[in-house]
Write a protein that holds these residues in place. Structure first.
Motif, mmCIF file in Angstrom:
data_model
loop_
_atom_site.group_PDB
_atom_site.id
_atom_site.type_symbol
_atom_site.label_atom_id
_atom_site.label_comp_id
_atom_site.label_asym_id
_atom_site.label_seq_id
_atom_site.Cartn_x
_atom_site.Cartn_y
_atom_site.Cartn_z
ATOM 1 N N ARG A 15 1.107 -1.367 0.125
ATOM 2 C CA ARG A 15 0.132 0.098 0.123
ATOM 3 C C ARG A 15 0.909 1.307 -0.086
ATOM 4 N N VAL A 16 0.496 2.277 -0.827
ATOM 5 C CA VAL A 16 1.332 3.370 -1.011
ATOM 6 C C VAL A 16 0.122 4.497 -0.974
ATOM 7 N N LEU A 17 0.845 5.955 -0.583
ATOM 8 C CA LEU A 17 -0.055 6.936 -0.620
ATOM 9 C C LEU A 17 -0.596 7.277 -2.021
ATOM 10 N N PRO A 18 -1.823 7.626 -2.023
ATOM 11 C CA PRO A 18 -2.437 7.938 -3.576
ATOM 12 C C PRO A 18 -1.212 9.034 -4.413
ATOM 13 N N SER A 19 -0.763 9.723 -3.733
ATOM 14 C CA SER A 19 0.155 10.730 -4.461
ATOM 15 C C SER A 19 1.689 9.984 -5.149
ATOM 16 N N LYS A 21 1.169 6.550 -5.617
ATOM 17 C CA LYS A 21 0.969 6.021 -6.894
ATOM 18 C C LYS A 21 0.639 6.612 -8.195
ATOM 19 N N SER A 22 0.085 7.770 -7.784
ATOM 20 C CA SER A 22 -0.112 8.808 -9.207
ATOM 21 C C SER A 22 1.058 9.119 -9.757
ATOM 22 N N ALA A 23 2.141 9.440 -9.161
ATOM 23 C CA ALA A 23 3.469 9.737 -9.637
ATOM 24 C C ALA A 23 3.978 8.469 -10.460
ATOM 25 N N LEU A 24 3.898 7.127 -9.815
ATOM 26 C CA LEU A 24 4.429 6.195 -10.282
ATOM 27 C C LEU A 24 3.733 5.847 -11.767
ATOM 28 N N GLU A 25 2.220 6.000 -11.721
ATOM 29 C CA GLU A 25 1.639 5.580 -12.945
ATOM 30 C C GLU A 25 1.946 6.884 -14.100
ATOM 31 N N GLN A 26 2.255 8.008 -13.661
ATOM 32 C CA GLN A 26 2.645 8.953 -14.656
ATOM 33 C C GLN A 26 4.010 8.634 -15.199
ATOM 34 N N VAL A 35 2.779 -0.232 -14.777
ATOM 35 C CA VAL A 35 3.125 0.530 -13.405
ATOM 36 C C VAL A 35 4.008 -0.701 -12.754
ATOM 37 N N ALA A 36 3.688 -1.884 -12.955
ATOM 38 C CA ALA A 36 4.391 -3.302 -12.326
ATOM 39 C C ALA A 36 5.905 -3.107 -12.746
ATOM 40 N N ALA A 37 5.970 -3.059 -13.990
ATOM 41 C CA ALA A 37 7.455 -2.924 -14.550
ATOM 42 C C ALA A 37 8.115 -1.744 -14.194
ATOM 43 N N LEU A 41 11.727 -1.770 -11.936
ATOM 44 C CA LEU A 41 12.764 -1.068 -12.499
ATOM 45 C C LEU A 41 13.255 -0.105 -11.303
ATOM 46 N N ILE A 42 12.617 0.530 -10.700
ATOM 47 C CA ILE A 42 12.883 1.692 -9.627
ATOM 48 C C ILE A 42 13.426 0.811 -8.590
ATOM 49 N N LEU A 43 12.882 -0.354 -8.030
ATOM 50 C CA LEU A 43 13.265 -1.201 -6.952
ATOM 51 C C LEU A 43 14.726 -1.821 -7.570
#
Length: 56
Positions: A15-19, A21-26, A35-37, A41-43
Motif C-alpha cells: 500500500r502506498v500514498l495516493p500521490s 501511486k499517481s506519480a508512479l503511474e505517470q 506500473v508493475a514494470a 525497475l525503480i526497485l
C-alpha cells in the motif's frame, strides 16, 4: 543461488500514498511501461545502487 534464471512470478502487494501511486503511474506512462514494470525497475536500480542486489 542457482545458475538458472529466476522466474518472474513472485507477487508483491503493498500500500502506498495516493500521490505516490499517481506519480508512479505517470512515470510508467511517460516511459511506456506498465506500473508493475516501472516499480520493478525503480526497485532494482535502488537495490543495485545500495549493494543489495547484483545482476548477472
Amino acid at each position: 543461488m542457482s545458475d538458472e534464471p529466476e522466474k518472474r512470478s513472485a507477487p508483491l502487494g503493498l500500500r502506498v500514498l495516493p500521490s505516490l501511486k499517481s506519480a508512479l503511474e505517470q512515470a510508467a506512462k511517460d516511459d511506456r511501461r506498465s506500473v508493475a514494470a516501472m516499480a520493478e525497475l525503480i526497485l532494482t536500480d535502488w537495490l543495485e545502487e545500495k549493494g543489495y542486489l547484483t545482476r548477472r
